[in-house]
Design an enzyme around this catalytic site. Structure first.
Site, PDB file in Angstrom:
ATOM      1  N   CYS A  54      -0.003   4.521  -6.940  1.00 29.08           N
ATOM      2  CA  CYS A  54       1.096   4.638  -6.099  1.00 29.08           C
ATOM      3  C   CYS A  54       1.283   6.348  -5.737  1.00 29.08           C
ATOM      4  O   CYS A  54       2.056   6.742  -4.968  1.00 29.08           O
ATOM      5  CB  CYS A  54       2.051   3.810  -6.249  1.00 29.08           C
ATOM      6  SG  CYS A  54       1.721   1.969  -6.182  1.00 29.08           S
TER       7      CYS A  54
ATOM      8  N   ASN B 156       4.395  -2.889   0.182  1.00 24.26           N
ATOM      9  CA  ASN B 156       3.882  -1.610  -0.752  1.00 24.26           C
ATOM     10  C   ASN B 156       2.486  -1.363  -0.435  1.00 24.26           C
ATOM     11  O   ASN B 156       1.507  -2.202  -0.492  1.00 24.26           O
ATOM     12  CB  ASN B 156       4.005  -2.022  -2.267  1.00 24.26           C
ATOM     13  CG  ASN B 156       3.678  -0.867  -3.258  1.00 24.26           C
ATOM     14  OD1 ASN B 156       2.793   0.055  -2.796  1.00 24.26           O
ATOM     15  ND2 ASN B 156       3.694  -1.256  -4.399  1.00 24.26           N
TER      16      ASN B 156
ATOM     17  N   HIS C 231       8.590   6.293  -3.068  1.00 24.30           N
ATOM     18  CA  HIS C 231       7.743   5.345  -3.148  1.00 24.30           C
ATOM     19  C   HIS C 231       8.318   4.016  -2.496  1.00 24.30           C
ATOM     20  O   HIS C 231       9.208   3.508  -2.970  1.00 24.30           O
ATOM     21  CB  HIS C 231       6.767   5.145  -4.015  1.00 24.30           C
ATOM     22  CG  HIS C 231       5.777   3.951  -4.183  1.00 24.30           C
ATOM     23  ND1 HIS C 231       5.103   3.920  -3.409  1.00 24.30           N
ATOM     24  CD2 HIS C 231       5.716   2.947  -5.185  1.00 24.30           C
ATOM     25  CE1 HIS C 231       4.134   2.599  -3.832  1.00 24.30           C
ATOM     26  NE2 HIS C 231       4.737   2.158  -4.814  1.00 24.30           N
TER      27      HIS C 231
END
Length: 329
Positions: free
Chosen positions: A116, A286, A256
């Site tokens: 990520c 996500n 994020h």
């Protein structure tokens, strides 16, 4: 005396698959509910790629959008970087597939794997290449098809992930510098908390690994949360120090988009009011390396930020990896 080479952001773009998977849809697939997902993650829906839709397909369409907003031709690109943990294949790199789709023969291309945090790692990499003088115009992409590595019978993970891609074009400039700072970190001691067990050299694919679903994401959510919040806050603070700016100078904070609770906890730790924090997790889920760049692209397109504004992006991912970057729009 030669002027210092700065890095100019020429433009951004993003692309999401057409298919939408809602929490109501997931209620029919696993033992869960819209309320359970919404209260624990902040996610209401996510985009899902088709079976024949690859990560490089998403990367290509996001790149076209970035090229359009940059008003430059593909031929001006002299380096392609793709941050992803869902490559089309182990090799060739997804960046090479993207290069082919863009028709850019001989342009160097490679992938970055930092989960990520991948796009933040990509900014640091592109910046280093440009400031060194090796390359002048870099196409940086964060692209993922996480739906293809998700265990759709595991209600703790399948509710979290989605697909999408974002792209940024950066170039050398003597007049401006849009990348004020980057800060990166990692700690492999936590590698067993968020990972895919099989498929690599440690556990090559077999009938048994496939049947046991060892080629899908495994995560210890509570432990990841405990590590993510302090590391994201640390990265944000370090990047600010390196930029010479203070938190009150930042017009928009883009974390994020992993989990709404993580986003709120990081904002609280840094004492950032939520009206200065960009959130789109409710409609994207996500999407790993693609979250920060697609969020930035949306913020630009919707007017949340304008030319001259300061933005800080921060991310945390498997590895563990973390990073932050302060940029000027």
């Amino acid at each position: 005396m030669n002027k210092k080479i700065g890095v100019k952001i020429l433009g951004t773009g993003s692309y999401f698959p057409k298919k939408v998977l809602t929490n109501t849809d997931l209620e029919k697939m696993v033992d869960t509910s819209d309320e359970w997902i919404s209260t624990r993650t902040g996610i209401k829906e996510r985009r899902i790629s088709e079976k024949n839709e690859t990560t490089s397909d998403l990367a290509y369409l996001a790149s076209l959008e970035a090229l359009k907003s940059s008003n430059i031709s593909p031929e001006q690109i002299d380096l392609i970087l793709v941050a992803t943990i869902t490559p089309d294949m182990f090799f060739p790199s997804t960046a090479c597939f993207l290069q082919k789709k863009l028709g850019l023969n001989f342009v160097p291309a490679f992938d970055l794997s930092a989960a990520c945090s991948g796009f933040i790692y990509g900014i640091a990499t592109a910046r280093a290449f440009i400031e060194s003088g090796l390359y002048k115009t870099v196409l940086l992409v964060g692209a993922e098809t996480l739906s293809k590595i998700t265990d759709w019978t595991d209600r703790n993970t399948c509710v979290l992930f989605g697909d999408g891609a974002g792209a940024m074009l950066l170039s050398a400039s003597e007049e401006s510098d849009n990348i004020l700072s980057t800060y990166l970190g990692a700690d492999g001691a936590y590698s067993d908390l968020l990972f895919i067990p099989a498929g690599g050299s440690a556990s090559p694919a077999t009938v048994e690994t496939v049947n046991q679903k060892l080629h899908t994401i495994k995560m210890q959510g509570k432990d990841v949360f405990k590590a993510a919040v302090p590391k994201m806050a640390l990265a944000a603070q370090k990047a600010l120090e390196l930029s010479g700016k203070k938190l009150e100078n930042i017009n928009l904070f883009i974390p994020h988009q992993a989990n709404m609770r993580i986003i709120e906890a990081v904002a609280k730790k840094l004492d950032i009011p939520m009206d200065r924090v960009f959130v789109n997790i409710h409609k994207t889920g996500n999407i790993s390396s693609a979250t920060t760049i697609t969020a930035l692209d949306e913020a630009i397109k919707t007017g949340r930020v304008k030319s001259g504004d300061l933005v800080e992006m921060v991310a945390f991912g498997g590895g563990f990896t973390w990073g932050a970057s302060v940029i000027r729009i």
